[in-house]
Design a protein around this motif. Structure first.
Motif, PDB file in Angstrom:
ATOM      1  N   SER A 718       0.850  -1.190   0.000  1.00  0.00           N
ATOM      2  CA  SER A 718       0.000   0.000   0.000  1.00  0.00           C
ATOM      3  C   SER A 718       0.884   1.237   0.000  1.00  0.00           C
ATOM      4  O   SER A 718       2.082   1.172   0.315  1.00  0.00           O
ATOM      5  N   LEU A 719       0.286   2.341  -0.362  1.00  0.00           N
ATOM      6  CA  LEU A 719       1.005   3.597  -0.494  1.00  0.00           C
ATOM      7  C   LEU A 719       0.138   4.709   0.076  1.00  0.00           C
ATOM      8  O   LEU A 719      -1.056   4.780  -0.215  1.00  0.00           O
ATOM      9  N   VAL A 720       0.727   5.550   0.921  1.00  0.00           N
ATOM     10  CA  VAL A 720       0.010   6.669   1.530  1.00  0.00           C
ATOM     11  C   VAL A 720       0.766   7.945   1.175  1.00  0.00           C
ATOM     12  O   VAL A 720       1.952   8.093   1.500  1.00  0.00           O
ATOM     13  N   LEU A 721       0.092   8.897   0.501  1.00  0.00           N
ATOM     14  CA  LEU A 721       0.662  10.170   0.099  1.00  0.00           C
ATOM     15  C   LEU A 721       0.006  11.267   0.932  1.00  0.00           C
ATOM     16  O   LEU A 721      -1.219  11.411   0.934  1.00  0.00           O
ATOM     17  N   GLY A 722       0.857  12.083   1.612  1.00  0.00           N
ATOM     18  CA  GLY A 722       0.300  12.988   2.619  1.00  0.00           C
ATOM     19  C   GLY A 722       0.256  14.445   2.251  1.00  0.00           C
ATOM     20  O   GLY A 722      -0.313  15.242   3.010  1.00  0.00           O
ATOM     21  N   ASP A 723       0.844  14.831   1.123  1.00  0.00           N
ATOM     22  CA  ASP A 723       0.859  16.262   0.780  1.00  0.00           C
ATOM     23  C   ASP A 723       0.187  16.450  -0.575  1.00  0.00           C
ATOM     24  O   ASP A 723       0.810  16.861  -1.552  1.00  0.00           O
ATOM     25  N   VAL A 724      -1.093  16.151  -0.614  1.00  0.00           N
ATOM     26  CA  VAL A 724      -1.814  16.213  -1.887  1.00  0.00           C
ATOM     27  C   VAL A 724      -3.035  17.127  -1.807  1.00  0.00           C
ATOM     28  O   VAL A 724      -3.763  17.261  -2.802  1.00  0.00           O
ATOM     29  N   HIS A 725      -3.250  17.768  -0.685  1.00  0.00           N
ATOM     30  CA  HIS A 725      -4.485  18.531  -0.491  1.00  0.00           C
ATOM     31  C   HIS A 725      -4.285  20.033  -0.585  1.00  0.00           C
ATOM     32  O   HIS A 725      -5.251  20.795  -0.595  1.00  0.00           O
ATOM     33  N   ARG A 726      -3.051  20.528  -0.634  1.00  0.00           N
ATOM     34  CA  ARG A 726      -2.812  21.968  -0.674  1.00  0.00           C
ATOM     35  C   ARG A 726      -3.215  22.541  -2.032  1.00  0.00           C
ATOM     36  O   ARG A 726      -3.139  21.846  -3.064  1.00  0.00           O
ATOM     37  N   PRO A 727      -3.611  23.774  -2.078  1.00  0.00           N
ATOM     38  CA  PRO A 727      -3.921  24.410  -3.364  1.00  0.00           C
ATOM     39  C   PRO A 727      -2.694  24.391  -4.278  1.00  0.00           C
ATOM     40  O   PRO A 727      -1.580  24.699  -3.854  1.00  0.00           O
ATOM     41  N   GLY A 728      -2.881  24.014  -5.500  1.00  0.00           N
ATOM     42  CA  GLY A 728      -1.794  23.963  -6.467  1.00  0.00           C
ATOM     43  C   GLY A 728      -1.008  22.678  -6.461  1.00  0.00           C
ATOM     44  O   GLY A 728      -0.111  22.482  -7.295  1.00  0.00           O
ATOM     45  N   SER A 729      -1.294  21.770  -5.519  1.00  0.00           N
ATOM     46  CA  SER A 729      -0.570  20.502  -5.474  1.00  0.00           C
ATOM     47  C   SER A 729      -1.058  19.571  -6.583  1.00  0.00           C
ATOM     48  O   SER A 729      -2.278  19.406  -6.773  1.00  0.00           O
ATOM     49  N   GLU A 730      -0.114  18.995  -7.294  1.00  0.00           N
ATOM     50  CA  GLU A 730      -0.414  17.981  -8.301  1.00  0.00           C
ATOM     51  C   GLU A 730       0.612  16.870  -8.171  1.00  0.00           C
ATOM     52  O   GLU A 730       1.794  17.127  -7.934  1.00  0.00           O
ATOM     53  N   SER A 731       0.172  15.628  -8.371  1.00  0.00           N
ATOM     54  CA  SER A 731       1.106  14.503  -8.247  1.00  0.00           C
ATOM     55  C   SER A 731       0.547  13.287  -8.952  1.00  0.00           C
ATOM     56  O   SER A 731      -0.642  13.197  -9.260  1.00  0.00           O
ATOM     57  N   ALA A 732       1.435  12.370  -9.196  1.00  0.00           N
ATOM     58  CA  ALA A 732       1.068  11.073  -9.784  1.00  0.00           C
ATOM     59  C   ALA A 732       2.085  10.052  -9.300  1.00  0.00           C
ATOM     60  O   ALA A 732       3.251  10.391  -9.023  1.00  0.00           O
ATOM     61  N   TYR A 733       1.667   8.819  -9.197  1.00  0.00           N
ATOM     62  CA  TYR A 733       2.545   7.756  -8.702  1.00  0.00           C
ATOM     63  C   TYR A 733       2.438   6.535  -9.619  1.00  0.00           C
ATOM     64  O   TYR A 733       1.468   6.356 -10.358  1.00  0.00           O
ATOM     65  N   LYS A 734       3.441   5.709  -9.524  1.00  0.00           N
ATOM     66  CA  LYS A 734       3.436   4.435 -10.254  1.00  0.00           C
ATOM     67  C   LYS A 734       4.186   3.403  -9.439  1.00  0.00           C
ATOM     68  O   LYS A 734       5.312   3.644  -8.974  1.00  0.00           O
ATOM     69  N   VAL A 735       3.562   2.257  -9.268  1.00  0.00           N
ATOM     70  CA  VAL A 735       4.188   1.107  -8.600  1.00  0.00           C
ATOM     71  C   VAL A 735       4.236  -0.021  -9.615  1.00  0.00           C
ATOM     72  O   VAL A 735       3.192  -0.507 -10.068  1.00  0.00           O
ATOM     73  N   GLY A 736       5.415  -0.406 -10.012  1.00  0.00           N
ATOM     74  CA  GLY A 736       5.568  -1.419 -11.044  1.00  0.00           C
ATOM     75  C   GLY A 736       5.329  -2.827 -10.534  1.00  0.00           C
ATOM     76  O   GLY A 736       5.103  -3.069  -9.343  1.00  0.00           O
ATOM     77  N   HIS A 737       5.357  -3.774 -11.464  1.00  0.00           N
ATOM     78  CA  HIS A 737       5.240  -5.171 -11.089  1.00  0.00           C
ATOM     79  C   HIS A 737       6.444  -5.580 -10.238  1.00  0.00           C
ATOM     80  O   HIS A 737       7.536  -5.012 -10.359  1.00  0.00           O
ATOM     81  N   LEU A 738       6.248  -6.571  -9.414  1.00  0.00           N
ATOM     82  CA  LEU A 738       7.363  -7.180  -8.691  1.00  0.00           C
ATOM     83  C   LEU A 738       8.117  -8.095  -9.655  1.00  0.00           C
ATOM     84  O   LEU A 738       7.512  -8.957 -10.302  1.00  0.00           O
ATOM     85  N   ARG A 739       9.422  -7.878  -9.765  1.00  0.00           N
ATOM     86  CA  ARG A 739      10.251  -8.663 -10.686  1.00  0.00           C
ATOM     87  C   ARG A 739      11.379  -9.318  -9.899  1.00  0.00           C
ATOM     88  O   ARG A 739      12.081  -8.649  -9.132  1.00  0.00           O
ATOM     89  N   CYS A 740      11.560 -10.615 -10.109  1.00  0.00           N
ATOM     90  CA  CYS A 740      12.616 -11.350  -9.419  1.00  0.00           C
ATOM     91  C   CYS A 740      13.359 -12.220 -10.425  1.00  0.00           C
ATOM     92  O   CYS A 740      12.764 -12.756 -11.360  1.00  0.00           O
ATOM     93  N   HIS A 741      14.644 -12.372 -10.212  1.00  0.00           N
ATOM     94  CA  HIS A 741      15.424 -13.269 -11.076  1.00  0.00           C
ATOM     95  C   HIS A 741      16.412 -14.048 -10.218  1.00  0.00           C
ATOM     96  O   HIS A 741      16.715 -13.697  -9.079  1.00  0.00           O
TER      97      HIS A 741
END
Length: 1206
Positions: A718-741
């Motif tokens: 899970s992911l919790v983003l805490g600074d996304v509510h201020r005026p002018g705040s914009e953001s985006a996130y990406k969590v990729g697949h789990l990769r193992c070798h």
């Protein structure tokens, strides 16, 4: 006649009973298989052991015997040891005492000993001693209409463990034993249904079908023997135990036993509804004996109906048909009734077929057979050469092999014949034969005697194996005790006064969800939908990692992965990425896209949860067994801080790791606990005061991204983003697949350089199922791979000769061996794979891809493999017959032994084992070379026009008219006239192409001596090549092609050396797809696409890498591909695949010399004299050259083009 003896003893304390020395002993009149000795202990006794001795002063003693027990002197139960062994070993002389402690003590009043074998030089002789103690019990009996009601008030105190225990015995297969109700109408019910015990938990009103959860355990519990039942509540789990077999069950969500038993205002137990008929004993709730309360007439107990405090039970004498030689012969009616006859019986069996009854028709020369076929009842009458099957259409009389008691009645009255199955609840069939059906002088049940002793009994069907009881002839019950005492009728291989049916599927040996079916003597596991194989569905049919699939020659795709082999974790579908040198396992989740954060009113944080396609246990196993795991984590921000400061509380965090995971405050690229981003470690953040780019809180877009590589923190849950509510705040996130070798198990190996060297591990525990797999290579002709010993048991796998592998073990039935003979020597220093499995049904051994050899286990023999010594790998405890060579990827029941770690601390054994190319080099395709690694191998694709892990992926590109690739060869040494570096005695060209252009220049090679070679595609329609099988184009010459300067694909910019016509074609360029271009050892297309910075190659115009020429991108593509090769100087054989179609156009090899230019596309010329030889070009009809659909990328050529592979 048979002889039996009964002794009666009464005692009330813990004692043993015996015959004093010199008292002689018991010896029946006849020494045969129909004798027994019966002991009446006077009351029910807790029996713990028996001891035997031969008859005093004689040669009479038993060498083997059976024990049976009973409460009433009827309905005997045969004692079976833990491994289903029936017989007890007896004495070897008349004087020594042999004692056997019972693995499971028995509570019974009567003991019966049946001799099986005795001294061949004497007779049956015996002195017997039994050991036991007095048994106390409180019993209550119900008649099917009575009940006891218990109200416990005030409510019982809360306890950490809630339990209800009781014993019961009954002849009826259905009925409610116990029902308890608590607060809010929560309830618990113990119910017997078809001989199985059901535990039913309900939350809320009983009328709600959705509020039920069912647990089932036991089988054949209507056998009129005592059965122990315990229900225990531990926290969130419920344990149901029936006869020492326990089922652990987790409550359904929202229902706890505490709601029924612990937090109640009142509690009652009663027999009700489908009333139980039988006896209960020692009914105890949380230490309170409820039967004793009832006997004391406690005011909290209400008695309804006829309840007695003793166990009165009817006597139903059953008999067991144990073998194919079993039969019972009874006398028929001496004077048949003129009105007809009737025969009735009850039976239970697991077999689908078997003869129940046969008799002759007196005075009519006919025979009647009543038999089972396909679990249905059939009645067949044969008379005067004509056969009538009366029960053929009996529809509801089916599935009669379910182990339940079924009744059958055959009745003939006044010309009307009726067959009834299971009384009123079953079905009936009727017929009106033209002759009366009456019983003859003899009736045969179950089978027939040997033909020479009873020619009047014929059985064209299978014999019956199962139990029968309540035999009746003309409404008169047959006294089977008289039959047992040889006072009536005749029988063979029968066990009378007992039903010996065993449910082999009740505690199924079928693993991993395999469905169990059974016959009288064995069981079968259906593994078809489980993903496992073998007699008990033990061994996985899937590999444990993508690495294992790759080294079997597979390419990228979805594969079922079983991370623990034969362990409990189920196989799951996982994507394997094999395009790189490393093999990646890709575990997907529900959101891998770049996700823009939308602020929610009233919420200061944004949270996201990730659900993975793999189950929790599989995830943990994949991460543990992989050498490296990673997961992309990206955050794009504008006026949206990420972590803020390393000292204060973070604004954002994520949860990762095994189980529910733990809060992580670092970002991708930084170590755990650092509360930093990657730029903070590299000191490259946009604001040096902060440790993350986003923490600079700027109005410009920034990002913090990287890979999470610490396995203990993966996967991201899970992911919790805490600074996304201020005026002018914009953001985006990406969590990729789990990769193992990196599968740490595949290459884990050890080298044993001496016969006396070995590795040792803890004892191998594979009591009921054991699978062992490993790879080995050696130059020795023999040696022990593995050995583990017990007191008597053992298991061993060895190379017994240079061509044979031997798997041997002993579980108490004597050594059993399975051998596999190889067709060629195994000491060839190449890897060979061994897979051995042993279970309760069989043992199997497989070598490489040879068919598996199997050996069945003895029926009703010992089944537990009991080992207690260390497990030896590469040698034995005696240090003899050790193995010299390599052992790799050793797995026992799906668990890999770490040979390398143990080898590092063991003298005479080396960690790792090089030399893989001798076994796996063939996986490198298309001229790729195998390269050894310490713990693996790789394919060097530099001499190949292909790429990929196995040099199997074509390098393709889409060309436009202006596209040109020029590959410059090394500048020749001008002082040398020979020019050795670029003078070739043979030119080998191979490529594939797809185009709609003609004419077209496919390839051009020029030299410093103004010689050139051009590969052209002629105009359509002039000539065609019939490629019905293979096409080889060989061009020979007596001259050399010297001082090569450059090779050009596509448009030739400097065409001054060419004649005008060829120059015009060269200036047009090439439109289409070129793939896998190889000129001798040079791959110009591969150099331009993959190694442009390090190769002498110049690219002009648009060049787009594509899969337009790939034949391996989709193995199921309907398109047919073709391969051709062209060579000069010496023959080069390449081929069109045998499934190729017709290709239109002309492929010509044209070698031009400027000083001797002649016709274009017609012949090959050299500056020096030479000869030209070419395969004759065949002419075919235009309609035989269909267009091939194009399946390339968006940047590739247009549709309706043709594809050629040269």
């Amino acid at each position: 006649t048979s002889t039996h003896t009964s002794w009666h003893f009464n005692y009330s304390t813990c004692v043993s009973l015996f015959l004093p020395p010199g008292a002689g002993g018991w010896s029946p009149l006849s020494s045969d298989g129909y004798q027994w000795l019966e002991v009446d202990l006077g009351e029910r006794t807790h029996i713990t052991a028996v001891a035997t001795q031969g008859r005093y002063g004689s040669s009479d003693w038993l060498t083997a015997y059976l024990l049976m027990f009973s409460d009433t002197g009827h309905n005997w139960r045969q004692y079976r040891q833990e491994d289903s062994i029936d017989a007890f070993p007896g004495n070897t002389n008349a004087d020594s005492v042999v004692q056997h402690k019972l693995q499971h003590p028995v509570i019974a009043r009567y003991v019966r000993l049946i001799p099986l074998d005795w001294n061949p030089n004497g007779r049956i002789g015996l002195r017997l001693e039994t050991y036991g103690c007095h048994y106390n019990s409180d019993v209550v009996s119900f008649d099917g209409r009575s009940s006891l009601l218990f109200r416990l008030s005030p409510r019982p105190r809360q306890m950490a463990l809630e339990s209800i225990s009781l014993k019961f015995k009954t002849l009826w297969n259905s009925g409610i034993l116990l029902h308890a109700e608590g607060h809010s109408e929560h309830s618990l019910t113990l119910e017997l249904e078809k001989g199985k015990l059901l535990l039913l938990l309900r939350k809320g009103r009983r009328s709600s079908p959705d509020a039920q959860h069912l647990v089932s355990l036991g089988s054949l519990l209507d056998d009129q023997h005592w059965h122990d039942v315990t229900v225990e509540h531990h926290s969130t789990h419920l344990n149901l135990t029936v006869d020492k077999n326990t089922l652990h069950h987790k409550h359904p969500h929202g229902v706890t036993v505490a709601q029924v038993l612990q937090y109640k205002m009142w509690f009652y137990v009663r027999v009700m509804l489908k009333n139980f008929k039988g006896c209960l004993e020692n009914l105890v709730y949380n230490g309170v004996n409820l039967v004793d309360l009832a006997k004391q007439e406690d005011q909290r107990v209400t008695v309804k109906g006829n309840v007695t405090f003793s166990c009165s039970e009817p006597v139903f004498v059953a008999m067991t048909f144990t073998s194919p030689e079993s039969f019972l012969c009874l006398p028929g009616v001496t004077e048949p009734s003129s009105t007809g006859a009737s025969v009735g019986l009850q039976f239970r069996t697991w077999n689908k077929a078997g003869l129940l009854l046969t008799f002759d028709l007196p005075k009519h020369g006919g025979t009647v057979w009543l038999y089972l076929s396909r679990a249905r009842l059939h009645l067949q009458i044969h008379k005067s050469g004509r056969t009538v099957d009366i029960c053929e259409s009996l529809s509801s009389g089916s599935a009669l092999n379910d182990g339940q008691w079924h009744s059958v009645e055959l009745m003939s009255r006044r010309g009307h014949l009726t067959v009834t199955v299971d009384g009123d609840e079953g079905a009936s069939a009727h017929a009106s034969p033209s002759f009366p059906v009456t019983t003859g002088s003899q009736l045969f049940f179950g089978g027939c005697p040997p033909e020479d002793s009873s020619p009047e009994c014929l059985n064209p069907f299978r014999v019956f194996q199962g139990c029968m009881r309540l035999l009746a002839v003309d409404d008169q019950l047959v006294d089977l005790i008289m039959v047992q005492q040889r006072m009536m009728g005749n029988y063979s291989h029968l066990q009378i006064d007992m039903c010996g049916i065993i449910d082999r599927c009740s505690l199924s040996h079928c693993e991993h969800g395999g469905s169990c079916s059974q016959s009288w003597s064995t069981f079968h596991c259906n593994c078809s939908t489980t993903g496992y194989s073998g007699a008990t569905c033990h061994s996985s049919i899937y590999e444990q990692s993508c690495e294992a699939y790759k080294h079997k020659g597979n390419t990228s795709g979805y594969y079922y992965i079983d991370v623990d082999g034969s362990g409990p974790i189920r196989p799951q579908l996982i994507y394997c990425d094999m395009t790189e040198d490393k093999t990646w396992m890709v575990i997907q989740h529900n959101n891998t896209e770049l996700t823009r954060v939308q602020p929610s009113p009233g919420r200061n944080q944004h949270s996201a949860h990730f659900e993975y396609s793999s189950e929790e246990e599989q995830l943990a196993a994949i991460i543990t067994q992989s050498e490296h795991c990673e997961q992309e984590l990206t955050y794009h921000c504008r006026k949206s801080r990420l972590l803020n400061t390393p000292d204060g509380p973070p604004l954002s965090w994520w949860v990762g790791g095994p189980g529910g995971g733990q809060v992580q405050t670092h970002w991708a690229g930084a170590p755990p606990g650092s509360q930093r981003c990657a730029c903070g470690l590299q000191e490259s953040c946009v604001d040096p005061k902060h440790h993350c780019n986003c923490d600079a809180d700027r109005t410009e877009w920034a990002n913090d991204s990287g890979l999470l590589t610490h396995k203990e923190t993966l996967p991201v849950r899970s992911l919790v983003l805490g600074d996304v509510h201020r005026p002018g705040s914009e953001s985006a996130y990406k969590v990729g697949h789990l990769r193992c070798h990196g599968d740490k198990n595949v290459w884990n190996a050890a080298f044993f350089d001496k016969e006396t060297s070995y590795l040792h591990f803890p004892t191998f525990h594979g009591e009921l199922s054991a699978d062992i797999s490993f790879l080995f290579k050696t130059t020795s002709s023999s040696g022990v791979f593995l050995e583990n010993l017990g007191i008597k048991d053992f298991i061993r796998i060895e190379l017994s000769s240079s061509t044979e592998v031997l798997f041997s073990f002993d579980v108490g039935n004597g050594p059993l061996e399975v051998r596999v003979e190889a067709g060629s020597p195994l000491n060839d220093d190449r890897w060979h794979r061994i897979r051995a499995e042993r279970n309760v049904k069989e043992a199997s051994l497989r070598l490489d891809e040879l068919p598996a050899a199997t050996q069945e286990a003895p029926a009703d023999g010992h089944i537990h493999l009991q080992l207690n010594s260390q497990l030896f790998i590469g040698g034995t405890a005696s240090r003899q017959k050790g193995f010299r060579g390599c052992i790799r990827s050793l797995q026992l029941n799906g668990v890999t032994l770490d040979l390398e770690e143990r080898a590092k601390i063991t003298p005479g054994v080396q960690a790792g084992c090089p030399g893989h190319c001798s076994s796996y080099g063939s996986l490198c395709q298309n001229q790729g070379r195998c390269v050894e690694r310490p713990d693996s191998f790789s394919c060097n694709c530099s001499p190949s026009a292909y790429t990929g892990a196995f040099c199997d992926r074509e390098v393709s590109a889409s060309f436009k008219p202006g596209t040109s690739i020029s590959y410059t060869f090394e500048e020749p040494n001008r002082s040398s006239s020979a020019l050795p570096d670029t003078t070739l005695r043979a030119e080998n060209i191979s490529l594939s192409f797809r185009t709609s252009q003609s004419p077209a220049l496919l390839l051009y090679v020029g030299s410093h001596r103004r010689e050139y070679l051009a590969l052209l595609l002629n105009k359509h329609g002039e000539h065609r090549i019939d490629q019905n099988a293979r096409e080889d184009f060989n061009v020979t010459s007596d001259v050399e092609f010297n001082a090569i300067r450059s090779l050009v694909l596509g448009r030739v910019h400097n065409s001054g050396d060419l004649d005008p016509e060829l120059s015009r074609i060269a200036s047009l360029g090439f439109t289409g797809c070129l793939s896998a271009v190889l000129f001798n050892s040079v791959s110009p297309l591969k150099a331009a696409l993959l190694h442009q910075d390090t190769s002498p190659v110049i690219v002009t115009g648009p060049l787009v890498q594509s899969i337009c020429g790939s034949t391996s991108a989709n193995p199921y593509a309907a398109e047919t591909t073709h391969h051709l090769s062209v060579g000069t100087g010496q023959p080069l054989v390449n081929a069109v695949r045998s499934d190729s179609a017709l290709i239109g156009g002309v492929i010509a090899v044209v070698i031009f010399v400027v000083l001797s230019a002649l016709a274009v596309m017609a012949r090959v010329l050299y500056r020096r004299k030479g000869t030209f030889q070419s395969q004759e070009v065949k002419t075919v009809k235009p309609e035989d050259s269909p267009e091939l659909a194009f399946g390339g990328s968006q940047n590739g050529p247009s549709e309706h083009q043709k594809e050629y592979f040269i």
